[in-house]
Design an enzyme around this catalytic site. Structure first.
Site, PDB file in Angstrom:
ATOM      1  N   ARG A 276     -88.623 -66.864 -65.868  1.00  0.00           N
ATOM      2  CA  ARG A 276     -89.388 -66.873 -64.613  1.00  0.00           C
ATOM      3  C   ARG A 276     -90.268 -68.108 -64.448  1.00  0.00           C
ATOM      4  O   ARG A 276     -90.400 -68.604 -63.327  1.00  0.00           O
ATOM      5  CB  ARG A 276     -90.189 -65.568 -64.488  1.00  0.00           C
ATOM      6  CG  ARG A 276     -89.295 -64.455 -63.995  1.00  0.00           C
ATOM      7  CD  ARG A 276     -89.939 -63.111 -63.919  1.00  0.00           C
ATOM      8  NE  ARG A 276     -88.927 -62.153 -63.461  1.00  0.00           N
ATOM      9  CZ  ARG A 276     -88.912 -60.868 -63.785  1.00  0.00           C
ATOM     10  NH1 ARG A 276     -89.860 -60.358 -64.558  1.00  0.00           N
ATOM     11  NH2 ARG A 276     -87.972 -60.081 -63.333  1.00  0.00           N
TER      12      ARG A 276
ATOM     13  N   ALA B 260     -77.219 -52.911 -57.665  1.00  0.00           N
ATOM     14  CA  ALA B 260     -78.173 -53.106 -58.754  1.00  0.00           C
ATOM     15  C   ALA B 260     -78.843 -54.463 -58.575  1.00  0.00           C
ATOM     16  O   ALA B 260     -78.365 -55.486 -59.035  1.00  0.00           O
ATOM     17  CB  ALA B 260     -77.455 -53.044 -60.113  1.00  0.00           C
TER      18      ALA B 260
ATOM     19  N   ASP C 116     -88.571 -62.814 -68.958  1.00  0.00           N
ATOM     20  CA  ASP C 116     -89.887 -63.255 -69.443  1.00  0.00           C
ATOM     21  C   ASP C 116     -89.890 -64.765 -69.654  1.00  0.00           C
ATOM     22  O   ASP C 116     -90.882 -65.442 -69.402  1.00  0.00           O
ATOM     23  CB  ASP C 116     -90.221 -62.586 -70.784  1.00  0.00           C
ATOM     24  CG  ASP C 116     -90.628 -61.130 -70.606  1.00  0.00           C
ATOM     25  OD1 ASP C 116     -90.805 -60.711 -69.439  1.00  0.00           O
ATOM     26  OD2 ASP C 116     -90.749 -60.419 -71.619  1.00  0.00           O
TER      27      ASP C 116
ATOM     28  N   GLN D 173     -92.319 -58.596 -54.883  1.00  0.00           N
ATOM     29  CA  GLN D 173     -92.871 -57.240 -54.946  1.00  0.00           C
ATOM     30  C   GLN D 173     -92.686 -56.682 -56.365  1.00  0.00           C
ATOM     31  O   GLN D 173     -93.599 -56.100 -56.941  1.00  0.00           O
ATOM     32  CB  GLN D 173     -92.181 -56.337 -53.906  1.00  0.00           C
ATOM     33  CG  GLN D 173     -92.592 -56.643 -52.464  1.00  0.00           C
ATOM     34  CD  GLN D 173     -92.157 -58.020 -51.969  1.00  0.00           C
ATOM     35  OE1 GLN D 173     -91.072 -58.502 -52.270  1.00  0.00           O
ATOM     36  NE2 GLN D 173     -93.049 -58.682 -51.222  1.00  0.00           N
TER      37      GLN D 173
ATOM     38  N   GLU E 135     -84.486 -63.584 -59.184  1.00  0.00           N
ATOM     39  CA  GLU E 135     -85.059 -63.237 -60.500  1.00  0.00           C
ATOM     40  C   GLU E 135     -86.204 -62.254 -60.348  1.00  0.00           C
ATOM     41  O   GLU E 135     -87.247 -62.366 -60.998  1.00  0.00           O
ATOM     42  CB  GLU E 135     -85.463 -64.505 -61.274  1.00  0.00           C
ATOM     43  CG  GLU E 135     -84.227 -65.193 -61.828  1.00  0.00           C
ATOM     44  CD  GLU E 135     -84.521 -66.290 -62.827  1.00  0.00           C
ATOM     45  OE1 GLU E 135     -85.363 -66.061 -63.717  1.00  0.00           O
ATOM     46  OE2 GLU E 135     -83.878 -67.336 -62.725  1.00  0.00           O
TER      47      GLU E 135
ATOM     48  N   THR F  52     -75.586 -67.344 -59.196  1.00  0.00           N
ATOM     49  CA  THR F  52     -75.810 -68.778 -59.089  1.00  0.00           C
ATOM     50  C   THR F  52     -74.973 -69.507 -60.134  1.00  0.00           C
ATOM     51  O   THR F  52     -74.908 -69.058 -61.282  1.00  0.00           O
ATOM     52  CB  THR F  52     -77.299 -69.095 -59.309  1.00  0.00           C
ATOM     53  OG1 THR F  52     -78.054 -68.293 -58.418  1.00  0.00           O
ATOM     54  CG2 THR F  52     -77.602 -70.566 -59.042  1.00  0.00           C
TER      55      THR F  52
ATOM     56  N   GLN G  17     -95.355 -77.921 -40.317  1.00  0.00           N
ATOM     57  CA  GLN G  17     -96.389 -77.977 -39.284  1.00  0.00           C
ATOM     58  C   GLN G  17     -97.010 -79.380 -39.195  1.00  0.00           C
ATOM     59  O   GLN G  17     -97.253 -79.883 -38.099  1.00  0.00           O
ATOM     60  CB  GLN G  17     -97.474 -76.931 -39.611  1.00  0.00           C
ATOM     61  CG  GLN G  17     -98.443 -76.667 -38.472  1.00  0.00           C
ATOM     62  CD  GLN G  17     -97.765 -75.952 -37.305  1.00  0.00           C
ATOM     63  OE1 GLN G  17     -96.770 -75.262 -37.487  1.00  0.00           O
ATOM     64  NE2 GLN G  17     -98.291 -76.132 -36.107  1.00  0.00           N
TER      65      GLN G  17
END
Lengths: 265, 386, 401
Positions: free
Chosen positions: B243, B130, B240, B369, B365, B158, B338
């Site tokens: 994040r 899950a 909500d 995608q 979290e 965590t 770089q």
């Protein structure tokens, strides 16, 4: 137990630079800071207070600073770092004090507070003298312990400290009241807390002038200072010499050759 | 850019910045190498009152009505110095959210003051099967008299093992699918609650990631947050709010790497001039700076939106800020490596660590995608409404 | 007292503004204005002004006849009967000052059972060794030492009193100066007698060595100074084979009280620790990378017979104890040779070592600030170069033996 800390406001280290063109010391900005050594003194004072309070004993930390009105900023920062009370010793008559007059003036302020322990940093980074802490102890007839690296124990009458000296550490037990100057090894100062910062903003800073200290003017500031600055000048400027590059073994060989040339080996 | 913080928010930023510079930056590489949990720093964060910034005043906090914005400010500052160490703070915020979202006054009084004082919390949702599909949790809690009996294993948690207070998502009614999940608080030390081995991670190595293992672990009935069955809802509501926290971690990592790159470009000389004088370098740095600033504007705007309470379902914006800031962090940290060239690739220089740390922000979290799906859902739903 | 800007002479050039460490001066309408609230009367602006437009005025005079103070005294610091190396440096400069003033040079030693130490000192070019012995003075106690020294200074009335800027000298000379109500200049690196006024010109660094100040003590006596290690050369012994008179001073028991008691002494006797007295220092910084690598710094130091130093970064990282730290918040050193390995050379570090005779820097970063003050720079990895160098030195020694 009443604890006091003496702090000094000094120019931020990065601000003072040598200007080879004018051959003078140049102050590049107006940022100031609490003398870094005094932060260790303040931290040790706050930790001592916290330990005493945890044992159910009443304790408070009063920070004393001699300086211009702008030194208020340093005292506010001290509140953010855990100080309870702050006192600014500020008066035009204090200006130009050498270590004798500075420790005399701070001593007068401390006498009004009557602390059991006075913490000082081992020296200030502008003057670098290290004389003010012992000077205060002498003026107010407190015992003293300099270069303290650790507080081993503390009770109502005496304190046991570990002093950092040339050949090692000296452990000694000293009666209170006492002036302690601390070295960097003693602790790692905390950073300001949010509550501390909020308190600092609201903090009332008491200011005492020469009249409040009932001080004889001839012992204050430039008038009370046995020493005078005759001349200020720039140190000889050190120029970088040749820089060698190459493979590590070449460099090691070259360095070895150099040490031979210098008759080191 | 000035984002017009309140005076208190400015103080929070200064307090966090001093900890980042004085307590975190000097030791970041060491903890990254050892993977040890940075307790001395966590204690300093607690002593500085920073765990209070997302907790209401009546429970020992100092949120001053803007908990999410405060959490973002602090997380960003700490992450500039180390995106792993900052997690001891940020993941506690995440673990605390279900309590803030769903707990009763009595429950809040029980746990929030401790967290405000610096007790760590953790959020226990993910399991082996899950991850993105949070409704598939299998950890089971069965009511036996006055106690829940919990069995199952949470994965990749965590602060796992280091935290004291865990908000754990368990199936309490298997017949109801997502509506059969509940949030139960389990404290460390409860019999039957143990931890798996510490994971060896690519980045954020100073943060602790462990399994939570429940074997007939019994906790009081009153440890359930909100109504039984509200767990999935609590988790979504938590996300909500949390994040923007991940987004600000990503933002801090990106800014930290950018700062290093800019300084290096001014010091490093090639062909007789600092490399910052080369236009190719300037274009790279400008792109990096633009994206970081855009991410910051979006993250702050989202945090303020949530704090204002005017938007009942800020899911789409939360997802946008997390997704955008973490993609920016990955791009900016890669380009920072770089800019430093060969030095950037070496562990002796701090910037490769930022690149490793950045990657997780695109994953946890909710992967980016999943975030994009949330954003699309929000878009389409609002279009359907109008 | 006052600080004044002459309106006629000042042309508003602003040199004084730049020179003021307190940021107390502004130029307005072509004229310098000094904010006396900020001014510390340090004299930087007086020195900086090319038009002699700024003056500090002091109305002050001596309260007693300063002519009754005669002679130069050196404080003969000892530890367990062993005279501190700096004392012999002080004898060298003290002799010069005494000759310039046409007076005697004496060394004062406090302690117990100091016959050997007194005899040692008597072989140097001093006129008298003043010996004050009491069992209570066996180990250093700031309170007793300062009380005793202040007492003998008051009765002996030297014109000049010098001590080493050691932890001991810095701790208790200040107390002596306060008790005697006279000036003390700390950490001097230059001492000379003024040709016209006969005063002791005491030069010392301030602001971490960024500026030098010459200090006078015009109205009170003795003129007291603590002096840095290794600044003046050690005095040679007397060539004529004569020895100085050893004068035993009367002990006053009432001076022997103290509020402190020494419980223990923890020796740090490794020769690699005492960086202040060392002629050669090998120092490691952040570039050393980890605590284990400090062993190679120690090895090189041992091979060279030197001490181990460290930058603040290395100490703060916990790689090496604080007593090795060189720099603004550590110790100030001036060895003959300072080898900086993996030290970038921030100003704070430079403050502690920039007066070394020769500085060699090894650093990977060719732009490291340390190269700006190093006599010899080596751009490379000290972790590779140092072990090779140590091996080379050891091999040489092996051949020599």
């Amino acid at each position: 137990m009443k604890i006091a800390v003496c702090i000094k406001q000094v120019p931020a280290t990065t601000e003072v630079k040598f200007d080879p063109e004018t051959n003078t010391l140049v102050r590049e900005g107006v940022d100031s800071q609490i003398n870094p050594f005094d932060l260790y003194a303040l931290e040790e004072a706050v930790r001592t207070k916290e330990r005493l309070q945890a044992d159910g004993e009443e304790s408070s930390v009063t920070v004393v600073c001699m300086g211009p009105p702008q030194a208020q900023d340093a005292l506010r920062e001290a509140v953010a770092l855990g100080a309870d009370e702050t006192i600014l010793l500020s008066d035009r008559a204090f200006g130009g004090a050498d270590t004798w007059a500075t420790s005399y003036t701070l001593g007068l302020g401390l006498k009004k507070i009557e602390p059991d322990i006075v913490f000082c940093g081992m020296q200030a980074i502008d003057g670098d003298t290290g004389q003010v802490g012992p000077g205060i102890a002498t003026h107010i007839d407190y015992a003293q312990a300099t270069y303290v690296a650790k507080i081993e124990s503390l009770d109502k009458k005496k304190i046991t400290v570990k002093r950092l000296v040339e050949n090692g550490y000296e452990v000694c037990s000293v009666k209170l009241p006492i002036v302690i100057t601390v070295v960097k090894e003693i602790n790692e100062p905390r950073t300001p807390s949010l509550r501390g910062k909020m308190n600092a903003k609201k903090a009332q800073i008491t200011t005492w002038g020469a009249a409040d200290l009932e001080a004889p003017v001839e012992k204050l500031g430039l008038s009370g200072s046995p020493t005078q600055v005759a001349k200020v000048f720039s140190p000889p400027h050190r120029e970088g010499g040749e820089k060698s590059e190459g493979e590590p073994d070449e460099l090691a060989e070259k360095l070895f050759g150099l040490l031979k040339e210098l008759e080191i080996v | 850019m000035d984002y017009f913080f309140t005076e208190e928010q400015q103080m929070m930023r200064e307090v966090a910045r001093e900890i980042a510079e004085k307590k975190i930056r000097p030791i970041a590489a060491e903890y990254d190498e050892s993977g040890e949990f940075p307790w001395p720093v966590v204690e300093a964060i607690a002593e500085a009152d920073l765990f209070r910034v997302f907790i209401p005043e009546e429970y020992g906090g100092m949120d001053l009505g803007t908990p999410i914005m405060n959490m973002c400010i602090v997380t960003e500052e700490l992450s500039k110095a180390c995106g792993g160490i900052s997690l001891g703070f940020a993941a506690t915020g995440l673990g605390t959210m279900p309590i803030l979202v769903a707990a009763s006054d009595e429950q809040k009084k029980k746990w929030l003051p401790r967290i405000a004082d610096g007790t760590l919390a953790a959020f226990g949702l993910t399991e082996a099967n899950a991850g993105s599909d949070a409704s598939a949790v299998a950890t089971r809690a069965v009511l036996d008299g006055d106690e829940w009996v919990i069995n199952g294993t949470k994965q990749w948690i965590t602060n796992g093992g280091e935290a004291e207070i865990y908000t754990v998502f368990c199936v309490t009614d298997p017949t109801r699918g997502a509506r059969g999940v509940s949030t139960i608080v389990v404290e460390k030390g409860t019999p039957g609650f143990t931890f798996g081995k510490k994971e060896n991670k690519m980045g954020i190595r100073a943060s602790a990631t462990r399994e939570l293992i429940f074997q007939d672990c019994r906790v009081p009935k009153e440890n359930v947050l909100g109504k039984p069955g509200s767990g999935f809802f609590n988790a979504m509501k938590t996300f909500d709010m949390s994040r923007p926290g991940v987004a600000s971690q990503a933002l801090g990592i990106a800014q930290g790497a950018l700062d290093i790159a800019v300084n290096y470009s001014r010091e490093r000389r090639q062909f007789g001039q600092p490399i910052s004088a080369f236009q190719g370098m300037q274009f790279m740095l400008a792109d990096m700076a633009m994206k970081v600033e855009a991410a910051r504007a979006l993250v702050y705007a989202t945090a303020r939106l949530i704090d204002s309470g005017v938007e009942k379902k800020p899911t789409m914006y939360s997802a946008m800020s997390k997704c955008f800031a973490s993609d920016v962090a990955m791009e900016v940290t890669t380009n920072a490596v770089q800019v430093l060239g060969g030095y950037g690739y070496m562990k002796e220089y701090p910037v490769e660590k930022y690149m490793r740390d950045a990657k997780i922000t695109q994953i946890y979290e909710g992967t980016n995608q999943i975030q994009r799906i949330e954003i699309a859902k929000g878009l389409i739903a609002s279009a359907a409404k109008s | 007292m006052a600080i004044r800007v002459s309106e006629d002479k000042c042309n508003g050039c602003g040199l004084c503004v730049k020179s003021c460490p307190q940021a107390a001066i502004t130029v307005d309408k072509g004229h310098a204005i000094i904010d006396v609230d900020l001014c510390s009367y340090c004299g930087s602006c007086v020195s900086a002004c090319r038009f002699k437009a700024i003056a500090i005025e002091i109305e002050k005079q001596a309260q007693e006849d300063l002519g009754q103070y005669k002679g130069v005294w050196v404080y003969g610091e000892q530890f367990r009967g062993e005279i501190a190396p700096v004392v012999k440096e002080l004898i060298g400069v003290g002799r010069q000052l005494a000759d310039d003033r046409g007076c005697e040079l004496s060394v004062v030693i406090l302690g117990n059972n100091l016959d050997a130490a007194a005899a040692d000192l008597a072989a140097y070019p001093v006129d008298k060794v003043l010996l004050y012995e009491a069992p209570e003075l066996a180990s250093y106690d700031g309170e007793r030492y300062s009380r005793v020294l202040a007492d003998i200074v008051r009765s002996g009335k030297p014109e000049i009193m010098l001590a080493g800027a050691t932890t001991q000298g810095r701790s208790f000379m200040s107390q002596v100066a306060i008790k005697a109500y006279t000036g003390l200049t700390a950490d001097c690196t230059g001492l000379s007698i003024g040709k016209d006024d006969g005063l002791l010109y005491q030069t010392r660094p301030a602001y971490g060595g960024n500026v030098m100040a010459t200090i006078l003590c015009p109205y009170t006596r003795p003129q007291m100074a603590t002096v840095r290690h290794k600044v003046f050369p050690m005095s040679p012994k007397r060539l004529d084979g004569k020895t100085a008179e050893i004068v035993r001073l009367d002990v006053k028991p009432k001076l022997m009280t103290s509020r402190s008691e020494i419980l223990d002494f923890i020796d740090l006797c490794e020769s690699t620790v005492n960086i202040v007295d060392a002629d050669i220092i090998v120092s490691g910084g952040r570039g050393i990378g980890d605590p284990a690598n400090f062993a190679m710094i120690e090895e090189l130091a041992k091979a060279l017979g030197g001490a181990v130093g460290a930058s603040r970064a290395a100490v703060d990282a916990g790689w090496i104890p604080y007593c090795h730290q060189v720099g603004q918040t550590g110790k100030t050193v001036c060895p003959k040779l300072y080898i900086a390995c993996g030290i970038s050379g921030a100003v704070q570090h430079q403050a502690g070592m920039s007066s070394s005779d020769i500085i060699i820097a090894i650093n990977k970063d060719p732009d490291a600030p340390i190269f700006q003050i190093a006599n010899f720079g080596f751009v490379g990895d000290c972790l590779e170069i140092v072990p090779m160098l140590t091996k080379r030195i050891k091999a040489l020694r092996g051949v020599a033996v």
